[in-house]
Design a protein around this motif. Sequence first.
Motif, mmCIF file in Angstrom:
data_model
loop_
_atom_site.group_PDB
_atom_site.id
_atom_site.type_symbol
_atom_site.label_atom_id
_atom_site.label_comp_id
_atom_site.label_asym_id
_atom_site.label_seq_id
_atom_site.Cartn_x
_atom_site.Cartn_y
_atom_site.Cartn_z
ATOM 1 N N GLU A 144 0.835 -1.210 0.000
ATOM 2 C CA GLU A 144 0.000 0.000 0.000
ATOM 3 C C GLU A 144 0.874 1.266 0.000
ATOM 4 O OE1 GLU A 144 -3.243 0.087 -0.337
ATOM 5 O OE2 GLU A 144 -3.730 -2.032 -0.112
ATOM 6 N N ARG A 145 1.972 1.201 0.700
ATOM 7 C CA ARG A 145 2.899 2.351 0.740
ATOM 8 C C ARG A 145 3.480 2.594 -0.664
ATOM 9 N NH1 ARG A 145 4.913 6.858 1.845
ATOM 10 N NH2 ARG A 145 7.085 7.121 2.419
ATOM 11 N N ILE A 146 3.904 1.526 -1.330
ATOM 12 C CA ILE A 146 4.447 1.663 -2.692
ATOM 13 C C ILE A 146 3.372 2.279 -3.605
ATOM 14 C CG2 ILE A 146 5.273 0.395 -4.727
ATOM 15 C CD1 ILE A 146 6.459 -1.693 -2.681
ATOM 16 N N PHE A 147 2.140 1.807 -3.470
ATOM 17 C CA PHE A 147 1.069 2.307 -4.337
ATOM 18 C C PHE A 147 0.775 3.787 -4.051
ATOM 19 C CE2 PHE A 147 -0.985 -2.157 -5.052
ATOM 20 C CZ PHE A 147 0.142 -2.532 -5.759
ATOM 21 N N ASP A 148 0.817 4.172 -2.789
ATOM 22 C CA ASP A 148 0.587 5.592 -2.457
ATOM 23 C C ASP A 148 1.669 6.468 -3.077
ATOM 24 O OD1 ASP A 148 -1.654 4.994 -1.042
ATOM 25 O OD2 ASP A 148 -0.712 5.103 0.942
ATOM 26 N N VAL A 149 2.924 6.008 -2.960
ATOM 27 C CA VAL A 149 4.017 6.794 -3.550
ATOM 28 C C VAL A 149 3.859 6.817 -5.073
ATOM 29 C CG1 VAL A 149 6.524 7.039 -3.785
ATOM 30 C CG2 VAL A 149 5.559 6.261 -1.609
ATOM 31 N N ALA A 150 3.489 5.679 -5.654
ATOM 32 C CA ALA A 150 3.283 5.624 -7.116
ATOM 33 C C ALA A 150 2.203 6.632 -7.529
ATOM 34 C CB ALA A 150 2.899 4.210 -7.545
ATOM 35 N N ASP A 151 1.107 6.694 -6.763
ATOM 36 C CA ASP A 151 0.038 7.675 -7.076
ATOM 37 C C ASP A 151 0.600 9.099 -7.085
ATOM 38 O OD1 ASP A 151 -1.972 5.789 -7.255
ATOM 39 O OD2 ASP A 151 -2.661 6.045 -5.177
ATOM 40 N N SER A 152 1.495 9.353 -6.142
ATOM 41 C CA SER A 152 2.014 10.719 -6.012
ATOM 42 C C SER A 152 2.974 11.079 -7.156
ATOM 43 C CB SER A 152 2.705 10.899 -4.652
ATOM 44 O OG SER A 152 3.977 10.291 -4.677
ATOM 45 N N MET A 153 3.384 10.087 -7.939
ATOM 46 C CA MET A 153 4.323 10.321 -9.040
ATOM 47 C C MET A 153 3.614 10.704 -10.346
ATOM 48 S SD MET A 153 7.300 9.992 -7.860
ATOM 49 C CE MET A 153 8.040 9.420 -6.328
ATOM 50 N N VAL A 154 2.292 10.642 -10.353
ATOM 51 C CA VAL A 154 1.547 10.880 -11.606
ATOM 52 C C VAL A 154 1.930 12.199 -12.285
ATOM 53 C CG1 VAL A 154 -0.768 11.264 -12.569
ATOM 54 C CG2 VAL A 154 -0.357 9.330 -11.051
ATOM 55 N N PRO A 155 1.942 13.359 -11.584
ATOM 56 C CA PRO A 155 2.259 14.613 -12.292
ATOM 57 C C PRO A 155 3.653 14.616 -12.926
ATOM 58 C CG PRO A 155 1.635 15.036 -9.989
ATOM 59 C CD PRO A 155 1.667 13.563 -10.157
ATOM 60 N N PHE A 156 4.580 13.841 -12.335
ATOM 61 C CA PHE A 156 5.943 13.780 -12.876
ATOM 62 C C PHE A 156 5.976 12.898 -14.127
ATOM 63 C CE2 PHE A 156 6.181 14.651 -8.374
ATOM 64 C CZ PHE A 156 6.980 15.789 -8.347
ATOM 65 N N ALA A 157 5.286 11.785 -14.051
ATOM 66 C CA ALA A 157 5.238 10.889 -15.213
ATOM 67 C C ALA A 157 4.480 11.543 -16.361
ATOM 68 C CB ALA A 157 4.588 9.571 -14.814
ATOM 69 N N HIS A 158 3.522 12.404 -16.005
ATOM 70 C CA HIS A 158 2.753 13.120 -17.040
ATOM 71 C C HIS A 158 3.514 14.313 -17.599
ATOM 72 C CE1 HIS A 158 -1.580 11.730 -15.873
ATOM 73 N NE2 HIS A 158 -0.734 10.738 -16.014
ATOM 74 N N ARG A 159 4.680 14.616 -17.019
ATOM 75 C CA ARG A 159 5.502 15.774 -17.416
ATOM 76 C C ARG A 159 4.817 17.105 -17.094
ATOM 77 N NH1 ARG A 159 7.064 11.085 -18.794
ATOM 78 N NH2 ARG A 159 8.384 10.753 -20.627
ATOM 79 N N GLU A 160 3.927 17.087 -16.089
ATOM 80 C CA GLU A 160 3.334 18.363 -15.670
ATOM 81 C C GLU A 160 4.234 19.069 -14.663
ATOM 82 O OE1 GLU A 160 -1.083 16.386 -16.052
ATOM 83 O OE2 GLU A 160 -0.267 16.814 -14.071
ATOM 84 N N ARG A 161 4.963 18.241 -13.888
ATOM 85 C CA ARG A 161 5.898 18.777 -12.913
ATOM 86 C C ARG A 161 7.231 18.080 -13.115
ATOM 87 N NH1 ARG A 161 4.108 19.575 -7.059
ATOM 88 N NH2 ARG A 161 4.746 21.694 -7.551
ATOM 89 N N MET A 162 8.295 18.702 -12.635
ATOM 90 C CA MET A 162 9.579 18.019 -12.726
ATOM 91 C C MET A 162 10.365 18.155 -11.431
ATOM 92 S SD MET A 162 11.919 20.275 -15.251
ATOM 93 C CE MET A 162 13.381 19.377 -14.787
ATOM 94 N N THR A 163 11.245 17.189 -11.225
ATOM 95 C CA THR A 163 12.088 17.198 -10.038
ATOM 96 C C THR A 163 13.503 16.795 -10.446
ATOM 97 O OG1 THR A 163 12.524 16.139 -7.926
ATOM 98 C CG2 THR A 163 11.349 14.814 -9.522
ATOM 99 N N LYS A 164 14.459 17.300 -9.719
ATOM 100 C CA LYS A 164 15.856 16.890 -9.924
ATOM 101 C C LYS A 164 16.359 16.232 -8.657
ATOM 102 C CE LYS A 164 16.936 18.241 -14.095
ATOM 103 N NZ LYS A 164 17.225 17.164 -15.040
ATOM 104 N N VAL A 165 15.434 15.627 -7.919
ATOM 105 C CA VAL A 165 15.794 15.113 -6.602
ATOM 106 C C VAL A 165 16.959 14.115 -6.653
ATOM 107 C CG1 VAL A 165 14.101 13.225 -6.534
ATOM 108 C CG2 VAL A 165 14.782 14.344 -4.418
ATOM 109 N N LEU A 166 17.066 13.358 -7.746
ATOM 110 C CA LEU A 166 18.174 12.392 -7.847
ATOM 111 C C LEU A 166 19.329 12.929 -8.706
ATOM 112 C CD1 LEU A 166 16.442 8.883 -8.084
ATOM 113 C CD2 LEU A 166 17.392 10.054 -6.086
ATOM 114 N N ASP A 167 19.395 14.247 -8.816
ATOM 115 C CA ASP A 167 20.507 14.855 -9.557
ATOM 116 C C ASP A 167 21.830 14.342 -8.979
ATOM 117 O OD1 ASP A 167 21.758 16.467 -11.352
ATOM 118 O OD2 ASP A 167 21.490 18.325 -10.218
ATOM 119 N N GLY A 168 22.685 13.821 -9.829
ATOM 120 C CA GLY A 168 23.971 13.307 -9.353
ATOM 121 C C GLY A 168 23.962 11.824 -9.055
ATOM 122 N N ALA A 169 22.783 11.213 -9.033
ATOM 123 C CA ALA A 169 22.712 9.768 -8.768
ATOM 124 C C ALA A 169 22.783 8.987 -10.078
ATOM 125 C CB ALA A 169 21.413 9.440 -8.042
#
Length: 337
Positions: free
Chosen positions: A20-45
Amino acid sequence: MHFPGAHILSVNQFELADVERIFDVADSMVPFAHRERMTKVLDGAILGNMFFEPSTRTRLSFGCAFNLLGGEVRETTDVKTSSISKGESLYDTARVISGYNDIIVMRHPQGGSVAEFAKASRVPVINAGDGPNEHPSQALLDLYTIRKELGSAGKSISGMHIAMVGDLKHGRTVHSLSRLIQLYDNIHFTMISPKELCMPEEIVEELRRNGHTVIETEDMEQGLVGNDTLYLTRIQEERFNSKMEADIYRGRFRLNEAIYTRYCQPKTVIMHPLPRDSRADANELDNDLNQHPNLAIFRQTDNGVLVRMALFALSLDVCEQVHKSAREVNWYTERRF
Ligand code: NCD
């Protein structure tokens, strides 16, 4: 389970709350996968995406998921061009490669190999398929898809009827998926396969022991009746001794629009991990269902990006930062997902 730094090797490591935790986090990723929002949180990884068996969507969706979180992807896609072909052990390969990357995704033809590799790795390892054994990220994205599809019809996973069809002996996706679904209650499984390619006995027994119903049959038409979800698979030719042997079973179970309409209840969700074998002598899932609203196969592949983003975010412990660091994108117009 404690996600930060954890390897993801088998569905057995999850409890219901983890899923359920994985699914909640997956739900929260929708705007990023849709390219509506962007993040560089893993910049350098850096992700080491190591595929020693053929793959298209698993490899690309893991890579895409990592890129969408701002990280970089390095790939190895061939045993022949890797030092494994010179006899290097998994231990040595793992020690070396884990020095170059922050997380590793690995597919390998041998059951148990990814777990062995993970033992020597100094960074988290995600199993992207180890021979016929397991494919945990596929099972997660399949279950995530089932939850969404059934949810939109007002149904839940507990109590669902699912038919798994095809090569259930060698198919790692059905092994992982059936084990994962059993975290829910009272699942009714119909396993449709040639006798010789049936679901391994220890999995069937485990499901029954945990209170689920399992029917095994070679009669596809009977088996299709009364399900909420159909999960079709191809004959895993690469696991047979020869193509000739695989040919004995190829094309034995096929779903097309006429069969679907005749035997399935109207809302039955049609799933397949892909690739489907579209050659004329196989064709387990016919193109005449391509426009059918219940065909979820491309929603599965889209959901794969969300679930894999969630696995990276959890394993690298950046779930909160993803949203803090997010900004709107300015080239976005419209995407259907
Ligand atoms: C599956 C696999 O590799 O096990 N594909 C995938 O990852 N989506 C299924 C298959 O190859 O038949």
